[in-house]
Design an enzyme around this catalytic site. Structure first.
Site, PDB file in Angstrom:
ATOM      1  N   ARG A  46      27.414  71.095  39.177  1.00  0.00           N
ATOM      2  CA  ARG A  46      26.894  69.756  39.507  1.00  0.00           C
ATOM      3  C   ARG A  46      25.402  69.695  39.210  1.00  0.00           C
ATOM      4  O   ARG A  46      24.868  68.703  38.752  1.00  0.00           O
ATOM      5  CB  ARG A  46      27.190  69.396  40.973  1.00  0.00           C
ATOM      6  CG  ARG A  46      26.435  68.155  41.442  1.00  0.00           C
ATOM      7  CD  ARG A  46      27.061  67.469  42.650  1.00  0.00           C
ATOM      8  NE  ARG A  46      27.378  68.363  43.752  1.00  0.00           N
ATOM      9  CZ  ARG A  46      26.473  68.945  44.545  1.00  0.00           C
ATOM     10  NH1 ARG A  46      25.180  68.737  44.357  1.00  0.00           N
ATOM     11  NH2 ARG A  46      26.853  69.746  45.523  1.00  0.00           N
ATOM     12  N   TYR A  98      26.657  43.279  29.735  1.00  0.00           N
ATOM     13  CA  TYR A  98      28.014  43.820  29.841  1.00  0.00           C
ATOM     14  C   TYR A  98      28.616  43.434  31.205  1.00  0.00           C
ATOM     15  O   TYR A  98      27.921  43.480  32.236  1.00  0.00           O
ATOM     16  CB  TYR A  98      27.932  45.346  29.705  1.00  0.00           C
ATOM     17  CG  TYR A  98      29.227  46.050  29.933  1.00  0.00           C
ATOM     18  CD1 TYR A  98      30.273  45.918  29.034  1.00  0.00           C
ATOM     19  CD2 TYR A  98      29.419  46.836  31.057  1.00  0.00           C
ATOM     20  CE1 TYR A  98      31.476  46.558  29.250  1.00  0.00           C
ATOM     21  CE2 TYR A  98      30.621  47.488  31.279  1.00  0.00           C
ATOM     22  CZ  TYR A  98      31.654  47.342  30.374  1.00  0.00           C
ATOM     23  OH  TYR A  98      32.833  47.980  30.595  1.00  0.00           O
ATOM     24  N   ASP A 170      19.673  49.114  27.674  1.00  0.00           N
ATOM     25  CA  ASP A 170      21.020  49.622  27.421  1.00  0.00           C
ATOM     26  C   ASP A 170      21.219  49.547  25.906  1.00  0.00           C
ATOM     27  O   ASP A 170      21.372  48.462  25.341  1.00  0.00           O
ATOM     28  CB  ASP A 170      22.036  48.753  28.182  1.00  0.00           C
ATOM     29  CG  ASP A 170      23.475  49.208  27.979  1.00  0.00           C
ATOM     30  OD1 ASP A 170      23.757  49.862  26.953  1.00  0.00           O
ATOM     31  OD2 ASP A 170      24.319  48.897  28.836  1.00  0.00           O
ATOM     32  N   LYS A 195      31.044  54.681  23.671  1.00  0.00           N
ATOM     33  CA  LYS A 195      31.073  53.817  22.491  1.00  0.00           C
ATOM     34  C   LYS A 195      30.692  54.632  21.240  1.00  0.00           C
ATOM     35  O   LYS A 195      31.413  55.523  20.873  1.00  0.00           O
ATOM     36  CB  LYS A 195      30.141  52.630  22.723  1.00  0.00           C
ATOM     37  CG  LYS A 195      30.311  51.962  24.109  1.00  0.00           C
ATOM     38  CD  LYS A 195      31.650  51.269  24.304  1.00  0.00           C
ATOM     39  CE  LYS A 195      31.978  50.948  25.756  1.00  0.00           C
ATOM     40  NZ  LYS A 195      31.008  50.140  26.470  1.00  0.00           N
TER      41      LYS A 195
HETATM   42  C1  LIG Z   1      30.889  49.858  27.931  1.00  0.00           C
HETATM   43  C2  LIG Z   1      29.521  49.483  28.301  1.00  0.00           C
HETATM   44  C3  LIG Z   1      28.947  49.918  29.505  1.00  0.00           C
HETATM   45  C4  LIG Z   1      29.723  50.724  30.520  1.00  0.00           C
HETATM   46  O1  LIG Z   1      30.021  51.989  30.043  1.00  0.00           O
HETATM   47  P1  LIG Z   1      31.312  52.850  30.532  1.00  0.00           P
HETATM   48  O2  LIG Z   1      31.189  54.094  29.740  1.00  0.00           O
HETATM   49  O3  LIG Z   1      32.523  52.025  30.192  1.00  0.00           O
HETATM   50  O4  LIG Z   1      31.172  53.043  31.993  1.00  0.00           O
HETATM   51  C5  LIG Z   1      27.635  49.585  29.740  1.00  0.00           C
HETATM   52  N1  LIG Z   1      26.924  48.840  28.869  1.00  0.00           N
HETATM   53  C6  LIG Z   1      27.441  48.395  27.715  1.00  0.00           C
HETATM   54  C7  LIG Z   1      26.607  47.590  26.777  1.00  0.00           C
HETATM   55  C8  LIG Z   1      28.759  48.692  27.393  1.00  0.00           C
HETATM   56  O5  LIG Z   1      29.280  48.229  26.268  1.00  0.00           O
END
Ligand SMILES: *Cc1c(COP(=O)(O)O)cnc(C)c1O
Length: 387
Positions: A46, A98, A170, A195
């Site tokens: 952890r 998102y 982000d 992604k």
């Molecule tokens: C998918 C996504 C998230 C969340 O990510 P997870 O891995 O699904 O928890 C946050 N921000 C954006 C822009 C996303 O496309």
């Protein structure tokens, strides 16, 4: 070193006497210590794990930061950033966020008395008006998901810093290959590594990268205290996926531009949202602050039924939420990825109900365009036969 070389040039196993070329999976929860009154480099997974360390270091380098942190999901990474705030603090966020981030902001962190104000961050004067002495964090995506708004990140950094707030970007829709927010003045960059970084839809993961040591210390504290770090096997898969990031994205981006042009020329398509098109309102700014427009785009048809039929008739484009994989996907954000946006915010955001988002993969360009062509044709003819 150029980016393509940097992706594969890192020490895969520091200190390992067998010199493996691929990072070993240290599938262990705990590490034996030599002494009972002091710890070695690793003591408990952890708190730190060698497979994770290689990945975190690699990601920090790719984003031009100093420290990286990997989490069990993008949402866990975002949750960690909100953990820097205290009761009474405020977040200023762009309104095209998102869906899961909106849900976290409106239904989870409100329990800790943190207030979020939304603005259209394409209009910096709106940000200037809404920012207050209590604003501790400015939070944006660029290009946004799903409307592909391009936000001026240098400008956002200047506004945040003038008011003593941190800027968190982000960067999921771009990846470190196409955009490096820390170079544009951001304090924190995060990714849903699910992604583009992973690229194969087989891992759920999140990343935070920072430059500032004190900030890194706070993020590390939360990662360890909350127990949200990514497991060793998922770290391994992510390390493997990242090596081909540029190859994948170059191909995906080429396909995406061809598809955006094809869609923009079809009379059945009302509007195409893609900052790689010259006529897009974000085109110039995107060229100025990023190295490409990415491979996510969206469009409207003027009819929810036609949009739905296109999604259902497309064959190469699988109906899935998420984006960034080698496989193409198609979705309707209003009823899928962004259904978690609270209704009052949905209305404010004016997300078109007929919006279709596609994520373009590495399939052959002609196959993809041919597929959309037949799907549009079938969608229109099934509509006219019903009326
Ligand atoms: C998918 C996504 C998230 C969340 O990510 P997870 O891995 O699904 O928890 C946050 N921000 C954006 C822009 C996303 O496309």
């Amino acid at each position: 070193m150029k980016f393509a070389s940097r992706l594969v040039s890192f020490d895969p196993a520091p200190g390992d006497r067998f010199r493996p070329i691929s990072t070993p999976i240290y599938q262990t929860a705990t590490f034996e210590q030599q002494h009972a009154d002091s710890f070695g480099e690793y003591d408990y997974s952890r708190s730190g794990n060698p497979t994770r360390s290689v990945l975190e270091k690699h990601l920090a380098t790719l984003e031009n930061g100093t420290r990286g942190f990997c989490f069990s999901s993008g949402m866990a990474a975002i949750r960690t950033v909100t953990g820097l705030l205290r009761t009474g603090d405020e977040i200023l966020a762009d309104s095209d966020l998102y869906g899961g981030t909106c849900r976290l902001f409106s239904k989870v962190i409100d329990r800790n008395g943190i207030i979020v104000h939304y603005v259209d961050a394409r209009a910096p004067e709106q940000c200037e008006q809404q920012i207050t002495p209590r604003t501790k964090l400015v939070f944006v995506e660029s290009p946004t998901n799903p409307l592909l708004h391009v936000i001026d990140l240098r400008r956002m950094a200047a506004i945040a810093h003038a008011h003593g707030a941190l800027l968190c970007v982000d960067n999921s829709t771009m990846s470190p290959y196409l955009q490096n927010p820390l170079d544009l003045g951001a304090d924190i960059v995060l990714h849903s590594a699910t992604k583009f970084l992973c690229g194969h839809h087989d891992v759920t993961a999140g990343v935070i990268i920072v430059k500032d040591e004190a900030l890194a210390g706070q993020i590390y504290f939360l990662q360890n205290a909350e127990g949200s770090a990514l497991g060793p096997f998922d770290c391994f898969l992510l390390l493997r996926g990242i090596k081909t990031l540029k190859l994948r994205l170059d191909c995906q981006q080429r396909n995406a531009l061809a598809i955006a042009r094809f869609l923009a020329n079809r009379k059945e398509i009302k509007q195409v949202y893609y900052p790689g098109l010259n006529e897009d309102s974000g085109y110039e700014l995107q060229r100025f602050q990023a190295h490409g427009a990415g491979s996510v785009l969206s469009f409207t048809t003027g009819s929810v039924e036609v949009s739905k039929a296109i999604a259902e008739h497309a064959k190469f484009f699988h109906i899935t939420v998420s984006f960034g994989s080698v496989n193409s996907s198609i979705s309707m954000p209003g009823t899928m990825s962004h259904a978690s946006v609270p209704p009052e915010l949905q209305a404010e955001r004016r997300l078109p109900p007929d919006l279709v988002r596609i994520s373009v993969g590495i399939e052959d360009e002609e196959d993809l365009i041919g597929d959309l062509d037949q799907a549009i044709h079938l969608a229109i003819s099934s509509q006219s036969s019903q009326t």
